[in-house]
Design a protein around this motif. Structure first.
Motif: not given
Length: 391
Positions: A69-93
């Protein structure tokens, strides 16, 4: 007169009261033994409860996420900053905490600020323990809700606050699960019973309970078997999880609402993918390596028992947070400095974080401390404690 002369005056006052503390600049990563100005120091103040910061699974996951993915997400979550890895983390939590959903924030502090400032309005009342964390206090300050404070773990006062709040649209009882300065545990079963009696919402900040209490470190709700009866659980990814961030675990409705209303979520760039991946790996380690939590508690019980037998005042500690009550800010910080000279880092905590006469060094036991580490610390504490008349 200079534009910041008043700041100099306040800093001078801090110095005169023995409260000024320059930052320590460490030359190695978080571990049980760390390097400071060329010296090896036993670290006894880190929140790295389970030693996750150096776990090979977390390091591997972080490196692989950077490559993908690179070192950053590029934006806030509501624009382009929600990556698959963020979604996976929330589901696991959510699975880990036993809730419908979870939402990740940039820190535990911004989690409390974002939630409290979003869900509370002028028609609501928030009822808070007097020793709740600063992030809860600041989150409450951002709301227009009515506020009531009850004495620390004082259930009679809590009930009085609930009785006097019947006219509000909603009542939210907020408490830490484990209190960060004293290491004691909230009486959550009794709080839940009172909240149910008066139809209130229960909000628990498990920053220092995540990874520490409950099965595999699931937190205070699991510790007391209160699943389904605590409406909002806040956790941190910055302590036992070993990285950085915070999260809400609760209903899908609340998650959807916060995505659109929580300002600290809406206006901050999301966690770097490497951090999200490391946190995801950490939660999976918690599930698969329960011996870490067992070792943490074995070390804690041994160390606190030895401190108390030496004669130290460890306050109300019930957890790996073990304060040694010293007294005035000046005496507390001098005690901390002497311990550092002896090779042990134990941070002094003074007013306004704690009462002026209740300064303490806050020791935090971890799963990675060996018996040799703990005995070395006990020997040095005994030596310096006698010099300061604490034992």
């Amino acid at each position: 007169m200079g534009k910041f002369d008043h700041l100099s005056t306040e800093l001078e006052q801090l110095c005169n009261e023995g409260r000024y503390r320059p930052l320590k600049i460490w030359d190695s990563g978080s571990d049980t033994w760390m390097e400071l100005s060329g010296n090896k120091i036993l670290q006894m103040s880190s929140n790295n409860y389970l030693g996750m910061t150096n776990h090979p699974d977390l390091q591997k996951a972080a490196i692989e996420a950077i490559e993908q993915y690179g070192v950053g997400s590029g934006s806030v979550r509501s624009i382009t900053g929600t990556l698959r890895i963020h979604d996976e983390l929330e589901n696991e939590l959510a699975k880990f905490k036993g809730t419908e959903a979870a939402l990740v924030f940039q820190s535990g502090f911004t989690t409390n600020q974002g939630i409290l400032s979003s869900i509370l309005g002028p028609d609501d009342v928030v009822i808070s323990d007097e020793l709740n964390h600063a992030s809860i206090i600041d989150g409450i300050r951002l709301t227009k809700a009515h506020r009531k404070i009850y004495g620390h773990k004082n259930l009679e006062q809590l009930e009085d606050c609930l009785k006097a709040s019947a006219s509000f649209r909603s009542r939210v009882v907020v408490t830490d699960g484990v209190f960060s300065m004293d290491g004691d545990i909230a009486p959550l079963p009794e709080i839940v019973q009172l909240a149910e009696k008066y139809d209130a919402i229960v909000y628990v900040d498990d920053a220092h309970a995540s990874g520490v209490l409950g099965r595999n470190g699931k937190g205070s709700t699991d510790h007391f078997n209160l699943h389904g009866r605590v409406h909002i659980q806040v956790g941190t990814l910055s302590k036992a999880i070993g990285a950085v961030g915070g999260y809400m675990a609760g209903s899908q409705l609340l998650k959807d609402y916060l995505i659109h209303k929580a300002r600290s979520f809406l206006f901050s760039t999301s966690l770097p993918p490497s951090v999200a991946a490391a946190c995801l790996a950490s939660v999976r380690v918690l599930k698969n390596e329960p011996e870490r939590s067992e070792r943490l508690w074995s070390n804690t019980l041994y160390f606190r028992d030895k401190l108390q037998k030496l004669g130290f005042d460890t306050g109300e500690s019930e957890t790996p947070i073990i304060p040694i009550i010293v007294g005035t800010p000046e005496k507390t910080n001098k005690f901390s400095d002497r311990l550092l000279e002896e090779g042990v880092f134990a941070q002094g905590i003074v007013f306004p974080t704690v009462a002026m006469d209740k300064g303490r060094v806050r020791l935090i036991i971890t799963a990675n401390h060996t018996m040799d580490d703990l005995n070395f610390a006990l020997d040095r504490l005994q030596h310096v404690g006698k010099q300061f008349g604490l034992i």
